[in-house]
Design an enzyme around this catalytic site. Structure first.
Site, PDB file in Angstrom:
ATOM      1  N   VAL A  51       1.038  -0.882   0.111  1.00 24.65           N
ATOM      2  CA  VAL A  51      -0.108  -0.586  -0.083  1.00 24.65           C
ATOM      3  C   VAL A  51       0.652   1.326   0.004  1.00 24.65           C
ATOM      4  CG1 VAL A  51      -1.365   1.283   1.123  1.00 24.65           C
ATOM      5  CG2 VAL A  51      -1.729  -1.324   1.463  1.00 24.65           C
ATOM      6  N   CYS A  52       0.907   1.723  -1.136  1.00 27.63           N
ATOM      7  CA  CYS A  52       1.902   3.427  -1.010  1.00 27.63           C
ATOM      8  C   CYS A  52       1.437   4.009   0.377  1.00 27.63           C
ATOM      9  CB  CYS A  52       1.134   3.941  -1.894  1.00 27.63           C
ATOM     10  SG  CYS A  52       2.511   5.874  -2.350  1.00 27.63           S
ATOM     11  N   ILE A  53       2.743   4.256   1.100  1.00 24.03           N
ATOM     12  CA  ILE A  53       2.409   5.080   2.214  1.00 24.03           C
ATOM     13  C   ILE A  53       2.034   6.197   2.406  1.00 24.03           C
ATOM     14  CG2 ILE A  53       5.589   5.578   2.366  1.00 24.03           C
ATOM     15  CD1 ILE A  53       5.065   4.341   5.345  1.00 24.03           C
TER      16      ILE A  53
END
Lengths: 130, 120
Positions: free
Chosen positions: A78-80
């Site tokens: 998941v893109c931080i």
């Protein structure tokens, strides 16, 4: 011939894009292809949100994603940056804010855009949903 | 004719301040460029509005300034849909960064020649 796929999911939960991505990913595995990495970006990060709760009778696409990811041990990032912007924090990021909780579903990890770029270079095909 | 671009293509179709999509598109484009994937970018539809220098948006980073860094990141192929410019009564001299103006047929070519494409 077996191919490898890098999938980016930008679609919010309970949308056609989130479902199409899932069905595509399932078909990949069913036909003997491999998934290099799943990368959840934009509103797709909500698919990793543990507290998402649906009314009775509505099938949760997020739960189906999670089941798929854990069953097949797929790398699910998941893109931080996108996640923090939307309040999807894991325990490490919550601690950074002085809070104690974990909102990220098991099987998902927070990491940077570099993971997506690397997966796209590595895989035979890069596909985006949403 | 458009020169061959067998690389990732980022297609930007969102106005700069409607939602986070435009910003997240630019961030991912810069990431791709930083990893030396030599991405190309195509601005079409409302996406051409990202190329107009904007006033400061309270509480947000200036998206157009991020786009002005494309050259610094080595993004050489910047395509702009000519028809979309006409839709918004924009002329090339108003745009930063500027790029190669192309028609709809050439937009198709650019997409077909890319290894893969992602739309924001």
């Amino acid at each position: 011939m077996a191919a490898s796929f890098s999938l980016c999911i930008k679609a919010a939960p309970q949308t056609a894009g989130a479902l199409h991505g899932l069905e595509f990913a399932k078909a990949c595995i069913a036909q003997g292809h491999t998934i290099t990495r799943l990368f959840f970006y934009g509103d797709g990060v909500y698919l990793g949100l543990k507290t998402l709760t649906l009314p009775q009778g509505e099938a949760s696409i997020s739960q189906q994603w999670q089941a798929f990811i854990t069953t097949h041990s797929i790398d699910a990032v998941v893109c931080i940056a996108a996640a923090l912007r939307r309040g999807v924090l894991d325990c490490t990021e919550a601690a950074r804010q002085g809070l104690e909780f974990n909102l990220l579903r098991e099987g998902f990890v927070l990491s940077g855009l570099g993971q997506w770029v690397a997966a796209n270079s590595e895989a035979d095909q890069a596909i985006t949903f949403g | 004719m458009v020169n061959p671009v067998p690389k990732p293509l980022f297609i930007f179709t969102q106005a700069p301040h409607n939602n986070p999509q435009a910003r997240e598109g630019v961030e991912s484009l810069l990431a791709s460029a930083a990893f030396d994937q030599q991405p190309a970018v195509l601005f079409m539809g409302q996406g051409v509005l990202q190329l107009v220098p904007q006033g400061e948006q309270p509480g947000a980073k200036n998206l157009n300034k991020m786009l002005q860094a494309l050259e610094l990141y080595g993004v050489e192929h910047i395509y702009i849909c000519r028809d979309s410019l006409a839709t918004y009564a924009l002329t090339p001299d108003l745009l930063t960064p500027s790029g190669q103006l192309i028609g709809q047929d050439e937009c198709c070519q650019v997409m077909q020649q890319s290894q893969w494409a992602v739309r924001f």
